[in-house]
Design a protein around this motif. Structure first.
Motif, PDB file in Angstrom:
ATOM      1  N   LYS A  57     -33.343 -27.782 -25.366  1.00  0.00           N
ATOM      2  CA  LYS A  57     -32.618 -29.053 -25.472  1.00  0.00           C
ATOM      3  C   LYS A  57     -32.880 -29.983 -24.301  1.00  0.00           C
ATOM      4  O   LYS A  57     -32.530 -31.158 -24.331  1.00  0.00           O
ATOM      5  CB  LYS A  57     -31.109 -28.784 -25.598  1.00  0.00           C
ATOM      6  CG  LYS A  57     -30.738 -28.168 -26.941  1.00  0.00           C
ATOM      7  CD  LYS A  57     -29.252 -28.226 -27.215  1.00  0.00           C
ATOM      8  CE  LYS A  57     -28.501 -27.183 -26.441  1.00  0.00           C
ATOM      9  NZ  LYS A  57     -27.077 -27.080 -26.838  1.00  0.00           N
ATOM     10  N   SER A  61     -32.981 -34.417 -27.895  1.00  0.00           N
ATOM     11  CA  SER A  61     -32.426 -33.896 -29.139  1.00  0.00           C
ATOM     12  C   SER A  61     -33.457 -33.074 -29.924  1.00  0.00           C
ATOM     13  O   SER A  61     -34.647 -33.361 -29.905  1.00  0.00           O
ATOM     14  CB  SER A  61     -31.956 -35.065 -30.001  1.00  0.00           C
ATOM     15  OG  SER A  61     -31.790 -34.640 -31.338  1.00  0.00           O
ATOM     16  N   GLU A  84     -28.753 -27.312 -34.420  1.00  0.00           N
ATOM     17  CA  GLU A  84     -29.072 -28.502 -33.612  1.00  0.00           C
ATOM     18  C   GLU A  84     -29.952 -29.496 -34.360  1.00  0.00           C
ATOM     19  O   GLU A  84     -30.374 -30.501 -33.796  1.00  0.00           O
ATOM     20  CB  GLU A  84     -29.780 -28.097 -32.316  1.00  0.00           C
ATOM     21  CG  GLU A  84     -28.907 -27.333 -31.329  1.00  0.00           C
ATOM     22  CD  GLU A  84     -27.845 -28.209 -30.664  1.00  0.00           C
ATOM     23  OE1 GLU A  84     -28.095 -29.398 -30.445  1.00  0.00           O
ATOM     24  OE2 GLU A  84     -26.753 -27.678 -30.403  1.00  0.00           O
TER      25      GLU A  84
END
Ligand code: SAM
Length: 234
Positions: A57, A61, A84
């Protein structure tokens, strides 16, 4: 396991479809009772997954980022990655592992962004991904095999390779602790430790370099985590 027939790989496949599957499914789970050593390994492995997620990360993003999770096991990393928003291709040499990972993913993720699961050894994977991750898999292979595996993983990656392995510096430490715990012949499967310099050299040979390093240690678990990038982009 000597080089007979398929060699290490066949032994590893067989192990992770049978006793190894049961053992690691429990360790990588959260609820089932495990012994003291297994509990320690569970904790160490969870930290490695957490550290790998932080590294992943770090560059921004993960939404829409393609990630290949080679040797995905029960999905410990693939599932949080999909959460995610990453587009995850998860594969493992063990059909039992892949089935377990797929079941867990369907339980925990919305159907819109499930990883694509595949039974495949990492040496046979093809395609291109932004990031290729391979956690705690190299421990099953000697360095001469690991070199080729690392080169192949790098060839699949466009931007990053994230690997973890048991570092050789802790060799005597591990032996000592295991020795204290199991006097007499050990029932553990064969494990190979890797010198960080050897992993670094294998990466360099194919034009990659290490950019970040992490280390997870608990009492019985040691894992070096590295992030590599193509030398040309730095
Ligand atoms: N990466 C997962 C994680 O960290 O949760 C699983 C780690 S587990 C110790 C090792 C996994 O590597 C097993 O699921 C095993 O079946 C898989 N494996 C071993 N050799 C492999 C190979 N050559 N190609 C793909 N997967 C392999």
């Amino acid at each position: 396991a000597e080089e007979v027939g398929g060699g290490d790989k066949e032994v590893v496949r067989e192990y992770f479809n049978s006793t190894g599957f049961e053992r690691w499914r429990k360790i990588y789970g959260e609820t089932e009772e495990v012994n003291r050593v297994q509990k320690d390994i569970r904790l160490g492995h969870a930290k490695t997954v957490e550290n790998a997620m932080l590294m992943l990360k770090d560059e921004g993003s993960l939404v829409g980022v393609t990630v290949c999770d080679a040797g995905c096991g029960t999905g410990s990393l693939s599932i949080p990655l999909a959460k995610e928003g990453a587009i995850v291709s998860a594969s493992d040499i063990s059909a039992a592992m892949v089935a377990e990972a797929e079941m867990k993913a369907k339980e925990q993720l919305p159907s819109g962004n499930l990883p694509r699961f595949e039974v495949n050894d990492l040496e046979s994977l093809s395609g291109k991904y932004d990031t290729v991750v391979c956690l705690d898999v190299l421990i099953h292979y000697p360095q001469n095999k690991a070199d080729g595996m690392i080169a192949h993983l790098a060839s699949l990656a466009e931007k990053r390779v994230i690997l973890s392995f048991a570092p050789k510096t802790f060799y005597y430490d591990i032996l000592k602790r295991i020795g204290e715990l199991f006097p007499g012949p050990s029932k553990a499967t064969r494990a190979y430790l890797h010198a960080e310099a050897d992993v670094e050299r294998a990466l360099r040979k194919v034009g990659w370099k290490i950019r970040k390093r992490g280390l997870t240690t608990t009492q019985f678990y040691f894992s070096r985590l590295i992030e590599a990038v193509p030398i040309s982009t730095t």
